[in-house]
Design a protein around this motif. Structure first.
Motif, PDB file in Angstrom:
ATOM      1  N   LYS B  44       4.522  21.785 -26.049  1.00  0.00           N
ATOM      2  CA  LYS B  44       4.726  20.897 -24.895  1.00  0.00           C
ATOM      3  C   LYS B  44       5.651  19.747 -25.237  1.00  0.00           C
ATOM      4  O   LYS B  44       6.576  19.452 -24.499  1.00  0.00           O
ATOM      5  CB  LYS B  44       3.396  20.288 -24.457  1.00  0.00           C
ATOM      6  N   THR B  46       7.781  19.540 -27.506  1.00  0.00           N
ATOM      7  CA  THR B  46       9.136  20.028 -27.738  1.00  0.00           C
ATOM      8  C   THR B  46       9.857  20.225 -26.415  1.00  0.00           C
ATOM      9  O   THR B  46      11.028  19.865 -26.274  1.00  0.00           O
ATOM     10  CB  THR B  46       9.091  21.348 -28.543  1.00  0.00           C
ATOM     11  N   THR B  65      -0.660  15.230 -29.476  1.00  0.00           N
ATOM     12  CA  THR B  65      -0.385  14.390 -28.325  1.00  0.00           C
ATOM     13  C   THR B  65      -1.705  13.915 -27.755  1.00  0.00           C
ATOM     14  O   THR B  65      -2.396  14.667 -27.100  1.00  0.00           O
ATOM     15  CB  THR B  65       0.361  15.181 -27.245  1.00  0.00           C
TER      16      THR B  65
HETATM   17  N1  LIG Z   1       9.299  29.074 -33.402  1.00  0.00           N
HETATM   18  C1  LIG Z   1       9.140  28.196 -32.415  1.00  0.00           C
HETATM   19  N2  LIG Z   1       8.468  27.065 -32.673  1.00  0.00           N
HETATM   20  C2  LIG Z   1       8.305  26.182 -31.664  1.00  0.00           C
HETATM   21  C3  LIG Z   1       8.812  26.423 -30.357  1.00  0.00           C
HETATM   22  N3  LIG Z   1       8.464  25.361 -29.582  1.00  0.00           N
HETATM   23  C4  LIG Z   1       7.784  24.505 -30.378  1.00  0.00           C
HETATM   24  N4  LIG Z   1       7.697  24.992 -31.640  1.00  0.00           N
HETATM   25  C5  LIG Z   1       7.001  24.379 -32.788  1.00  0.00           C
HETATM   26  O1  LIG Z   1       5.621  24.389 -32.504  1.00  0.00           O
HETATM   27  C6  LIG Z   1       4.967  23.259 -33.070  1.00  0.00           C
HETATM   28  C7  LIG Z   1       4.176  22.524 -32.019  1.00  0.00           C
HETATM   29  O2  LIG Z   1       5.038  21.916 -31.084  1.00  0.00           O
HETATM   30  P1  LIG Z   1       4.668  20.590 -30.278  1.00  0.00           P
HETATM   31  O3  LIG Z   1       5.773  20.387 -29.300  1.00  0.00           O
HETATM   32  O4  LIG Z   1       4.348  19.485 -31.190  1.00  0.00           O
HETATM   33  O5  LIG Z   1       3.339  21.092 -29.557  1.00  0.00           O
HETATM   34  P2  LIG Z   1       2.436  20.413 -28.437  1.00  0.00           P
HETATM   35  O6  LIG Z   1       2.090  21.458 -27.467  1.00  0.00           O
HETATM   36  O7  LIG Z   1       3.037  19.169 -27.930  1.00  0.00           O
HETATM   37  O8  LIG Z   1       1.158  20.105 -29.281  1.00  0.00           O
HETATM   38  P3  LIG Z   1      -0.074  19.122 -28.962  1.00  0.00           P
HETATM   39  O9  LIG Z   1       0.443  17.749 -29.082  1.00  0.00           O
HETATM   40  O10 LIG Z   1      -1.044  19.473 -30.033  1.00  0.00           O
HETATM   41  O11 LIG Z   1      -0.584  19.444 -27.631  1.00  0.00           O
HETATM   42  C8  LIG Z   1       6.070  22.425 -33.692  1.00  0.00           C
HETATM   43  O12 LIG Z   1       6.090  22.699 -35.082  1.00  0.00           O
HETATM   44  C9  LIG Z   1       7.328  22.924 -33.005  1.00  0.00           C
HETATM   45  O13 LIG Z   1       8.443  22.777 -33.841  1.00  0.00           O
HETATM   46  C10 LIG Z   1       9.514  27.654 -30.112  1.00  0.00           C
HETATM   47  O14 LIG Z   1       9.948  27.954 -29.013  1.00  0.00           O
HETATM   48  N5  LIG Z   1       9.646  28.489 -31.190  1.00  0.00           N
END
Ligand SMILES: Nc1nc2c(ncn2[C@@H]2O[C@H](COP(=O)(O)OP(=O)(O)OP(=O)(O)O)[C@@H](O)[C@H]2O)c(=O)[nH]1
Lengths: 82, 740
Positions: B44, B46, B65
């Protein structure tokens, strides 16, 4: 015949039958894909008896007491084992 | 970030920069409001960053987050505000995170909710999607991590999934910026209402539940004709969901429904609202006792069904062979712990060794060159001595010292740590330590917040929001201060180098000092376990709740982006904070050194009073006074100590009363301290005391913000201080006994 997850040898896939925990404690497990009917496979265990299990392709670490609340069933037919 | 992504589809990215103007932080007015929801760790943040150009913290562990982040961008002349919600598995509002997310989807009136879904774990993710579809029909699904799905042989059919869900489904790879353009246009189409959806809704429940729902839904419709899904509202009311009940009672429920910001419905008459609540209470009597389970099971079944249809079967899951091998080592019974220490030691060693040279250069520049030059300018302009003393020798020098000493280690430590975090190592640390946490009666996730504390305790305290149980969360908050934070390393490193590294042959000095610092960090971890254990046996009595921790797949860290974001977000922010606190502290030091009565300066009086206590603790009056002055920021303890030593010892050095300075080299510092009466015991106890004392003012304030309780804030402040006094006292007594 009350088989619990900790008595399953590593790398043997079994089916989860039920979760023997109060609803509020079972919820986090359900949400992470540990649902009755799913395939679950202990992949490793840690010194303290923690289990790392594989469920639906992802890895989950469970405390021993939590693992002990998972009632499972052996997969019998070859087809089930896949 | 677009500029960094080596996207195959360069042309779209180019096109986008033309029509998409990133606005950074949230504007006051917007045309559309987008909510970003999803399971933890699905990317998310990202996606949020790709949309807004902001650098919301990302990392490879579930639950980073914890607060709502907001940002904005402009697309085709429309201003769009976007809110990143905490990652949740469901909207049952079981934890703070879930409540924040649920309330926003429900009451924040977003024009569209984008649900970020992990394509490799479709079934589990769909559970949340279906729950959101029950609440609103303005939904777009972003099927993220398609690259990982491909790598692991999971095939999801986005077209099929779109048909099943009845809302747009956009496949993509957020990390490479792919699919983002399509996501924007789909989301804006849904927000504008130009693309209508027909969301999947759960079918009939088991007969006895269904009867109650069918009975109550018409009442909902008659009171609130505008709600999109009366069955859902009925179900929530049957479930005695407090937030929904409150929304019915206040009439707010009608506002939510429209989605649009402008349309305001007059609330229905109060009698009607009460009628609805009464009806719900009546129907609740007829519900089966396992009502909650029936409903939950129902939604999981639906998720399974939809996932089953959208996922290609027959493909063998190419396992995560590499992950498994690595996990085997990193979480192994034998090697897990040593490897963890080794990694920690390497990180510190890189930090210590790497920071030396740039630190020296900065000190030479800011203190050796710029400071005399500024003094010269002040003298030439005939600025009164007290003014130039106060500003240049007090405020400027304190600030310069903090920059010289803190910037280089932070600029090394934060990126290295962030790389580890991005790679997915932190949950493994949590796993390794969980047994200990359980014994201490604490939550396994406390390991994660402890790791955050190594960067900054205030950040660690905020991160405890990932812990659901209030008891365990309090323990995590109160004990976070035992994670040696970044403001305290310079002290640890310098003192370890002078007093402990010096005991070893020169070639091994760096290594021995690093080992000493790791030792202190480990002692901090031990103290944290000990105090967690004490707390859970006394004031915060209780058993550790059952715990399951997801081990996310390892992901190759993005080196460039990590460097960039960790320097901007963490390093500069922490540095700025240090500077803000150091400047006034510098002024205070200069003042107490220059205000005198009875022939001695205030500082000399204070040191004299504190000295007996200090000596009892194996420290001295100078150190204690420095800690009082440095309450705002731990970073300035060492320069304060040096300045006070010169001042009260009548030693030559420095450049005048109240002038905060850094001795030119570690050697000179060492001589100065030894001349001031310091011994190996003083050094060791200073290292101990720097670990075990009250949290800095920012952390104390953050603890109060999070707990809203003066009692717990006081405990969190006093506990480590008491431990510090006790430990230093004991060490000093034993040391003197043995030495004698
Ligand atoms: N391979 C790959 N990795 C991804 C992609 N999108 C995000 N990531 C990785 O996944 C991990 C989690 O991404 P975040 O954006 O921190 O996830 P989030 O959903 O905000 O996580 P929370 O804050 O826990 O809710 C990070 O290490 C990113 O680099 C993708 O499309 N491909």
């Amino acid at each position: 015949m009350d088989l619990r997850l900790p008595s399953i040898p590593l790398r043997q896939t079994v089916e989860l039958v039920s979760i023997d925990l109060p609803a509020d404690q079972a919820e986090p497990l359900l949400e992470r894909g540990v649902l009755p009917g799913c395939r679950i496979c202990p992949v490793r265990s840690s010194p303290s008896g923690h289990a790392i299990v594989s469920v639906d392709g992802s890895l989950l670490a469970l405390r021993r007491e939590t693992a002990a609340c998972l009632c499972v069933r052996l997969l019998t037919s070859l087809q089930e084992v896949g | 970030m677009a500029s960094l992504a080596l996207d195959s589809c360069g042309s779209c990215a180019e096109h986008r920069t033309k029509s998409l103007v990133r606005l950074g932080l949230s504007p006051d007015r917007w045309d559309y409001l987008i909510a970003l929801a999803g399971n933890p760790n699905t990317g998310k943040s990202t996606v949020f960053n790709a949309l807004t150009g902001l650098r919301q913290h990302t990392g490879n562990w579930p639950g980073k987050t914890v607060v709502r982040a907001e940002g904005a961008f402009e697309h085709d002349g429309k201003r769009v505000k976007i809110v990143d919600l905490p990652g949740t598995y469901s909207l049952q509002a079981g934890s703070v995170d879930e409540e924040v997310a649920r309330d926003f989807v429900l009451f924040g009136r977003p024009d569209v909710t984008v649900v970020v879904v992990d394509a490799t774990r479709l079934e589990r993710n769909l559970n949340l999607v279906l729950q959101i579809l029950e609440i609103t029909d303005r939904v777009v699904v972003f099927l993220n991590l398609m690259d990982e799905a491909r790598r692991h042989g999971v095939a999801v059919d986005p077209v099929r999934l779109e048909k099943e869900l009845g809302v747009p489904v956009i496949p993509g790879v957020a990390r490479q910026d792919s699919g983002i353009d399509e996501l924007i246009s789909a989301a804006l189409d849904v927000a504008a209402g130009t693309r209508t959806t027909s969301p999947f809704r759960a079918g009939r429940y088991a007969p006895d539940v269904e009867r109650a729902v069918v009975g109550l839904a018409p009442v909902v419709e008659s009171v609130y004709p505008e709600v999109p899904n009366s069955r859902w509202v009925a179900l929530r009311l049957l479930n005695a969901d407090e937030a929904v009940q409150e929304a019915v009672r206040s009439g707010e429920l009608g506002q939510l429904a429209s989605g649009s910001q402008e349309a305001v419905h007059a609330p229905p008459p109060e009698a009607d609202r009460q009628r609805l609540l009464d009806a719900a209470t009546r129907w609740r009597w007829d519900l089966p006792t396992d009502f909650h389970d029936v409903v939950t099971q129902h939604s999981y079944d639906a998720a399974e069904e939809v996932a089953g249809r959208a996922q290609m079967t027959g493909l063998k899951r190419a396992g995560f062979a590499f992950d498994r091998k690595l996990d085997k080592a990193l979480t192994s019974r034998v090697f897990g712990f040593p490897l963890m220490l080794l990694i920690l030691a390497i990180v510190f060693w890189i930090t210590i060794e790497g920071a030396n040279v740039p630190s020296g250069m900065l000190a030479t520049l800011l203190i050796g060159t710029v400071h005399p030059w500024l003094n010269g300018v002040a003298a030439a302009a005939s600025v009164p001595w007290w003014l130039s003393g106060f500003v240049l020798d007090g405020v400027y020098l304190a600030t310069a010292w903090v920059i010289a000493v803190m910037l280089p280690p932070m600029a090394i430590f934060f990126p290295v740590f962030t790389l580890l975090e991005d790679f997915g190592y932190l949950p493994r640390v949590a796993f390794n330590l969980d047994a200990l946490f359980k014994k201490a009666g604490a939550h396994g996730k406390q390991a994660l917040t402890m790791c955050m504390g190594f960067g900054c305790n205030a950040a660690g305290v905020v991160a405890t929001r990932v812990i659901d149980s209030p008891r365990e969360r309090l323990i995590a908050i109160i004990t976070n201060n035992f994670s040696l934070c970044n403001g305290r390393w310079p002290t640890q490193i310098l003192i370890a180098t002078i007093f402990i590294g010096a005991l070893a042959p020169a070639s091994l000095g760096g290594l021995v000092s690093a080992a000493a610092v790791v030792g202190i960090a480990l002692l901090g971890i031990t103290m944290m376990f000990l105090s967690s254990w004490l707390l859970s046996r006394t004031v915060l009595r209780g058993e550790a709740t059952s715990f399951s921790l997801e081990l996310p797949p390892y992901r190759p860290p993005r080196i460039l982006q990590t460097l960039y974001t960790s320097i901007i977000d963490r390093t500069l922010i922490v540095l700025w904070r240090a500077v803000v606190f150091a400047a006034p502290a510098g002024a205070v030091i200069w003042l107490i050194a220059n205000i005198s009565f009875g022939g001695e300066s205030l500082a000399q009086h204070l040191v004299g009073w504190l000295n007996p206590v200090g000596l009892l603790l194996g420290l001295n009056g100078v150190i204690l006074l420095a800690y009082v002055v440095a309450i705002p920021a731990n970073e300035i303890v060492i320069p304060t100590v040096l300045m006070l030593t010169v001042l009260t010892g009548g030693l030559a050095g420095g450049s005048g009363a109240g002038v905060m300075f850094e001795a030119d080299s570690v050697g000179a510092t060492s001589e100065l301290l030894r001349a001031g009466g310091w011994t190996l015991l003083t050094g060791v106890n200073l290292m101990l005391f720097s670990l075990l004392h009250n949290p800095c003012s920012t952390t104390i304030y953050t603890i109060f913000q999070e707990t809203r309780s003066a009692k717990w804030t006081t405990l969190a402040t006093a506990l480590p201080l008491a431990m510090g006094f006790t430990v230093c006292f004991l060490v000093a007594q034993v040391w003197r006994l043995v030495a004698a």
